[in-house]
Design a protein around this motif. Structure first.
Motif, PDB file in Angstrom:
ATOM      1  N   HIS A 114       0.774  -1.233   0.000  1.00  0.00           N
ATOM      2  CA  HIS A 114       0.000   0.000   0.000  1.00  0.00           C
ATOM      3  C   HIS A 114       0.812   1.294   0.000  1.00  0.00           C
ATOM      4  O   HIS A 114       0.577   2.158  -0.825  1.00  0.00           O
ATOM      5  N   ILE A 115       1.763   1.458   0.895  1.00  0.00           N
ATOM      6  CA  ILE A 115       2.428   2.766   1.012  1.00  0.00           C
ATOM      7  C   ILE A 115       3.637   2.902   0.096  1.00  0.00           C
ATOM      8  O   ILE A 115       4.209   3.988   0.001  1.00  0.00           O
ATOM      9  N   HIS A 116       4.024   1.820  -0.572  1.00  0.00           N
ATOM     10  CA  HIS A 116       5.191   1.833  -1.463  1.00  0.00           C
ATOM     11  C   HIS A 116       6.386   2.404  -0.694  1.00  0.00           C
ATOM     12  O   HIS A 116       6.756   1.867   0.327  1.00  0.00           O
ATOM     13  N   ASN A 117       6.964   3.481  -1.162  1.00  0.00           N
ATOM     14  CA  ASN A 117       8.042   4.123  -0.400  1.00  0.00           C
ATOM     15  C   ASN A 117       7.741   5.616  -0.252  1.00  0.00           C
ATOM     16  O   ASN A 117       8.610   6.458  -0.359  1.00  0.00           O
ATOM     17  N   THR A 118       6.480   5.909   0.020  1.00  0.00           N
ATOM     18  CA  THR A 118       6.014   7.287   0.166  1.00  0.00           C
ATOM     19  C   THR A 118       6.426   7.816   1.533  1.00  0.00           C
ATOM     20  O   THR A 118       5.738   7.613   2.531  1.00  0.00           O
ATOM     21  N   ARG A 119       7.540   8.477   1.582  1.00  0.00           N
ATOM     22  CA  ARG A 119       8.142   8.901   2.840  1.00  0.00           C
ATOM     23  C   ARG A 119       7.308   9.899   3.637  1.00  0.00           C
ATOM     24  O   ARG A 119       7.477  10.022   4.836  1.00  0.00           O
ATOM     25  N   THR A 120       6.413  10.625   2.978  1.00  0.00           N
ATOM     26  CA  THR A 120       5.606  11.625   3.678  1.00  0.00           C
ATOM     27  C   THR A 120       4.391  11.031   4.370  1.00  0.00           C
ATOM     28  O   THR A 120       3.732  11.706   5.155  1.00  0.00           O
ATOM     29  N   SER A 121       4.098   9.780   4.116  1.00  0.00           N
ATOM     30  CA  SER A 121       2.934   9.134   4.713  1.00  0.00           C
ATOM     31  C   SER A 121       3.168   8.863   6.205  1.00  0.00           C
ATOM     32  O   SER A 121       4.216   8.346   6.587  1.00  0.00           O
ATOM     33  N   PRO A 122       2.175   9.182   7.071  1.00  0.00           N
ATOM     34  CA  PRO A 122       2.304   8.812   8.487  1.00  0.00           C
ATOM     35  C   PRO A 122       2.490   7.305   8.668  1.00  0.00           C
ATOM     36  O   PRO A 122       3.224   6.875   9.558  1.00  0.00           O
ATOM     37  N   ALA A 123       1.841   6.511   7.834  1.00  0.00           N
ATOM     38  CA  ALA A 123       2.003   5.054   7.922  1.00  0.00           C
ATOM     39  C   ALA A 123       3.442   4.654   7.615  1.00  0.00           C
ATOM     40  O   ALA A 123       3.986   3.735   8.228  1.00  0.00           O
ATOM     41  N   PHE A 124       4.080   5.338   6.668  1.00  0.00           N
ATOM     42  CA  PHE A 124       5.474   5.062   6.336  1.00  0.00           C
ATOM     43  C   PHE A 124       6.370   5.374   7.531  1.00  0.00           C
ATOM     44  O   PHE A 124       7.250   4.589   7.885  1.00  0.00           O
ATOM     45  N   GLN A 125       6.142   6.495   8.156  1.00  0.00           N
ATOM     46  CA  GLN A 125       6.944   6.870   9.320  1.00  0.00           C
ATOM     47  C   GLN A 125       6.755   5.870  10.461  1.00  0.00           C
ATOM     48  O   GLN A 125       7.703   5.502  11.147  1.00  0.00           O
ATOM     49  N   PHE A 126       5.525   5.395  10.655  1.00  0.00           N
ATOM     50  CA  PHE A 126       5.250   4.383  11.669  1.00  0.00           C
ATOM     51  C   PHE A 126       5.986   3.085  11.339  1.00  0.00           C
ATOM     52  O   PHE A 126       6.624   2.483  12.211  1.00  0.00           O
ATOM     53  N   TYR A 127       5.915   2.655  10.088  1.00  0.00           N
ATOM     54  CA  TYR A 127       6.607   1.434   9.648  1.00  0.00           C
ATOM     55  C   TYR A 127       8.090   1.470  10.001  1.00  0.00           C
ATOM     56  O   TYR A 127       8.662   0.477  10.444  1.00  0.00           O
ATOM     57  N   LEU A 128       8.718   2.614   9.829  1.00  0.00           N
ATOM     58  CA  LEU A 128      10.157   2.719  10.102  1.00  0.00           C
ATOM     59  C   LEU A 128      10.503   2.405  11.556  1.00  0.00           C
ATOM     60  O   LEU A 128      11.631   2.005  11.846  1.00  0.00           O
ATOM     61  N   THR A 129       9.530   2.554  12.457  1.00  0.00           N
ATOM     62  CA  THR A 129       9.788   2.306  13.885  1.00  0.00           C
ATOM     63  C   THR A 129       9.407   0.900  14.317  1.00  0.00           C
ATOM     64  O   THR A 129       9.590   0.556  15.488  1.00  0.00           O
ATOM     65  N   GLN A 130       8.885   0.095  13.405  1.00  0.00           N
ATOM     66  CA  GLN A 130       8.355  -1.225  13.760  1.00  0.00           C
ATOM     67  C   GLN A 130       9.162  -2.338  13.085  1.00  0.00           C
ATOM     68  O   GLN A 130       8.933  -2.657  11.919  1.00  0.00           O
ATOM     69  N   PRO A 131      10.096  -2.956  13.784  1.00  0.00           N
ATOM     70  CA  PRO A 131      10.948  -3.964  13.138  1.00  0.00           C
ATOM     71  C   PRO A 131      10.207  -5.201  12.640  1.00  0.00           C
ATOM     72  O   PRO A 131      10.701  -5.890  11.754  1.00  0.00           O
ATOM     73  N   ASN A 132       9.028  -5.482  13.163  1.00  0.00           N
ATOM     74  CA  ASN A 132       8.269  -6.654  12.705  1.00  0.00           C
ATOM     75  C   ASN A 132       7.339  -6.340  11.551  1.00  0.00           C
ATOM     76  O   ASN A 132       6.590  -7.204  11.113  1.00  0.00           O
ATOM     77  N   MET A 133       7.375  -5.106  11.048  1.00  0.00           N
ATOM     78  CA  MET A 133       6.596  -4.750   9.861  1.00  0.00           C
ATOM     79  C   MET A 133       7.512  -4.810   8.647  1.00  0.00           C
ATOM     80  O   MET A 133       8.617  -4.250   8.674  1.00  0.00           O
TER      81      MET A 133
END
Length: 165
Positions: A114-133
């Protein structure tokens, strides 16, 4: 084309199909985490007839094409969310990144798109903090289907690049 390294959609399609068939054998299980095709001039069968493997589709937001195909002819399973085990890892597959889930999923890995590599997305920023995602998007995975160890490695490498960015 989301800043992808292709001169046209036709070139991207050719490369993606060639990449897929270079690593997927007919008996391999392949999980498509949504957005299989979007705004294509081709029919779904154009792609499905060319791609090897036993395909499982986790529905995404661009699966408007599914009413054009008898899905059981091409997919082993079709679902909104799927749980599987691979290499003794419990995996939760969903096109959308999940921020919360039931207690029994804890310790699981969540594979999403879904978010591809859209760095401005809040979901993208959340993903970066979640090692199991694990982001299964083609952009992070070099435009080729990957195994679970490759997916884990690609996401680690991508997160390291983001830390340096």
């Amino acid at each position: 084309m989301n800043n992808r390294p292709f001169s046209s959609v036709d070139e991207m399609d050719r490369v993606l199909i060639d990449n897929w068939n270079s690593v997927v054998q007919p008996d391999y299980e392949v999980y498509i985490i949504g957005d299989f095709m979007f705004r294509s001039r081709q029919t779904p069968l154009y792609y499905l007839d060319q791609l090897r493997g036993r395909k499982h589709l986790v529905l995404g937001n661009h699966e408007r094409w599914t009413d054009q195909v008898n899905l059981p002819d091409y997919f082993e399973s079709v679902s909104q969310i799927k749980e599987i085990t691979d290499m003794d890892h419990h995996l939760v597959l969903c096109h959308y990144p999940l921020a919360e889930w039931p207690r029994y999923f804890r310790g699981s890995m969540h594979i999403f798109g879904h978010i591809h590599n859209t760095r401005t997305s809040p979901a993208f920023q959340f993903y970066l903090t979640q090692p199991n995602m694990l982001n299964a998007g083609v952009d992070i995975n070099h435009f080729i289907p990957v195994t679970l160890p490759q997916l884990i490695g690609n996401n680690r490498a991508f997160r390291q690049l983001e830390d340096e960015w």
